[in-house]
Design an enzyme around this catalytic site. Structure first.
Site, PDB file in Angstrom:
ATOM      1  N   TRP A 131       0.862  -1.185   0.000  1.00 21.92           N
ATOM      2  CA  TRP A 131       0.000   0.000   0.000  1.00 21.92           C
ATOM      3  C   TRP A 131       0.898   1.235   0.000  1.00 21.92           C
ATOM      4  O   TRP A 131       1.787   1.355   0.860  1.00 21.92           O
ATOM      5  CB  TRP A 131      -0.881  -0.034   1.249  1.00 21.92           C
ATOM      6  CG  TRP A 131      -1.900   1.058   1.352  1.00 21.92           C
ATOM      7  CD1 TRP A 131      -2.691   1.549   0.346  1.00 21.92           C
ATOM      8  CD2 TRP A 131      -2.244   1.782   2.540  1.00 21.92           C
ATOM      9  NE1 TRP A 131      -3.515   2.536   0.831  1.00 21.92           N
ATOM     10  CE2 TRP A 131      -3.262   2.696   2.178  1.00 21.92           C
ATOM     11  CE3 TRP A 131      -1.813   1.742   3.859  1.00 21.92           C
ATOM     12  CZ2 TRP A 131      -3.842   3.573   3.097  1.00 21.92           C
ATOM     13  CZ3 TRP A 131      -2.394   2.605   4.774  1.00 21.92           C
ATOM     14  CH2 TRP A 131      -3.388   3.506   4.401  1.00 21.92           C
ATOM     15  N   ASP A 211      -0.290  -5.753   9.578  1.00 16.68           N
ATOM     16  CA  ASP A 211      -1.344  -4.822   9.185  1.00 16.68           C
ATOM     17  C   ASP A 211      -2.598  -5.633   8.871  1.00 16.68           C
ATOM     18  O   ASP A 211      -2.644  -6.386   7.897  1.00 16.68           O
ATOM     19  CB  ASP A 211      -0.892  -4.012   7.968  1.00 16.68           C
ATOM     20  CG  ASP A 211      -1.836  -2.852   7.670  1.00 16.68           C
ATOM     21  OD1 ASP A 211      -2.830  -2.689   8.402  1.00 16.68           O
ATOM     22  OD2 ASP A 211      -1.579  -2.114   6.703  1.00 16.68           O
ATOM     23  N   LYS A 246     -13.352  -0.981   6.771  1.00 19.03           N
ATOM     24  CA  LYS A 246     -14.005  -1.827   5.788  1.00 19.03           C
ATOM     25  C   LYS A 246     -15.073  -2.719   6.409  1.00 19.03           C
ATOM     26  O   LYS A 246     -16.232  -2.716   5.992  1.00 19.03           O
ATOM     27  CB  LYS A 246     -12.964  -2.688   5.052  1.00 19.03           C
ATOM     28  CG  LYS A 246     -12.348  -2.026   3.844  1.00 19.03           C
ATOM     29  CD  LYS A 246     -11.428  -0.887   4.208  1.00 19.03           C
ATOM     30  CE  LYS A 246     -10.761  -0.299   2.961  1.00 19.03           C
ATOM     31  NZ  LYS A 246      -9.857   0.820   3.308  1.00 19.03           N
TER      32      LYS A 246
END
Length: 397
Positions: A131, A211, A246
């Protein structure tokens, strides 16, 4: 005068895609760029469990005063149980604790400053690719950033190359690992792969920073936590960043946590004192609303079941979109070429499309995705899979 020498920096490329998509008049356009979940109507709707929890908060909350530096205690306890398991020995032995943060990004920044200030000289190793914000967050904290291979030029997961580099990482450095639904590629490690990575991390005395941004979007809420719980159980010290953007749909309410697993309960107190001190200079105290929503849901069996069912619905829809796109590409002779889309996990897919092909998709078919070929699968309209497949086939000629 004072500001005359200040220049302009390029805008974020993904946010730029959002603007370009919004201005495109084509009614048949596809938004596969920004990383948000969309339902069958193309909306990033609020989960029903969240709406019910918010209604309860409106009726029952009595104050908007500050919460502590580590955030709402109920949230910290429940998010730790969601990530590590309700029966985790780390929790019962008080060797794990959560510090609430403004989103998963805030957790990453807190971890970056913690490494810089409390573990000086340690570098961090990121997957290639990763990312993009991973790169800038740790660089901004003055942590040296290096990379280990993850996906090769053939758009395949290369575990052997990954392990070869990790075997050479200086002892004591930090290695950032994606728990599941790797962003941006969608390629996840198998259980055997994770065990091999664990052994290298143990042997090289590396500190894992896991993560965990997409719990529930890969293979399920419990299944997606497998690697994180393995590392937490097998290693004395682990850092975990958790995001509620999310799976709870709390994108704009900025809800996340940095979970620390320490060797002893006493050492955890030391670490948490440092985190509270660092957070004080970053955001003072974290925002309450999203954390209160999460705590309300996870603390109520009925709401938690409803939420888990909603997450599973989202997960299954993404999986069906993946398989559906692969099937739609078959008449164009592209099923084998894009078969990897069906085995990847989570919202994102490294499609293997080149920057030129991505540009052609945008310019000639109004299909918007990141120039690297990363597509947000959750943005696909299931009723127009054939149209998307035709567009991909056209640029692959």
């Amino acid at each position: 005068m004072h500001f005359d020498a200040i220049g302009r920096v390029p805008g974020d490329p993904i946010l730029g895609l959002m603007e370009a998509y919004a201005q495109d008049p084509n009614p048949r356009k596809f938004d596969l760029g920004v990383g948000v979940y969309k339902d069958a109507q193309g909306l990033t709707s609020i989960p029903q469990a969240v709406k019910l929890a918010e209604a309860r908060l409106v009726d029952r909350q009595t104050t908007k005063t500050y919460i502590g530096g580590h955030g709402e205690p109920a949230f910290g306890k429940l998010i730790s149980e969601l990530v590590l398991g309700a029966d985790s020995k780390l929790i019962s032995e008080h060797r794990a604790g959560a510090t609430q943060t403004p989103g998963g990004t805030g957790a990453l920044r807190l971890s970056a400053d913690f490494i810089a200030q409390c573990l000086p000289g340690r570098g961090i190793w990121l997957s290639n690719p990763t990312w993009p914000i991973h790169e800038t967050i740790f660089a901004a904290a003055n942590v040296k950033v290096s990379h280990y291979p993850y996906v090769g030029s053939d758009n395949r997961l290369d575990v052997d190359a990954m392990l070869a580099v990790l075997n050479e990482v200086p002892k004591g450095d930090v290695v950032l690992l994606h728990a599941c639904c790797h962003n941006p590629t969608g390629f996840d490690l198998s259980h055997d792969d994770w065990r091999r990575v664990l052994e290298v991390v143990r042997r090289r005395e590396l500190l894992p920073l896991i993560d965990f941004a997409y719990q529930g979007f890969g293979d399920g809420l419990e299944q997606d936590a497998w690697s994180t719980r393995l590392f937490a159980a097998e290693l004395p010290e682990v850092l975990i960043t958790s995001s509620c953007s999310k799976n709870f749909g709390l994108y704009r309410d900025r809800t996340g946590a940095l979970i620390v697993c320490a060797k002893t309960a006493d050492k955890l107190v030391d670490i948490r004192s440092q985190l509270a001190n660092i957070a004080r200079n970053l955001w003072s105290t974290p925002p309450d609303h999203g954390a209160a929503v999460v705590a309300t849901i996870l603390g109520d069996p009925e709401l938690k079941r409803l939420w888990a069912d909603e997450v599973e619905t989202m997960r299954l829809r993404i999986a069906q979109l993946r398989s559906g796109l692969v099937e739609a590409l078959e008449p164009h002779g592209l099923r084998e070429r894009f078969a990897h889309i069906g085995v990847q996990r989570g919202m994102f897919s490294y499609t293997g499309l080149t920057p030129e092909q991505v540009k052609n998709l945008r310019d000639h078919h109004s299909v918007y995705m990141v120039s690297s070929g990363r597509a947000n699968v959750a943005g696909i309209d299931a009723t127009r899979l054939d149209l998307l497949a035709q567009a991909i086939a056209d640029v692959c000629k």
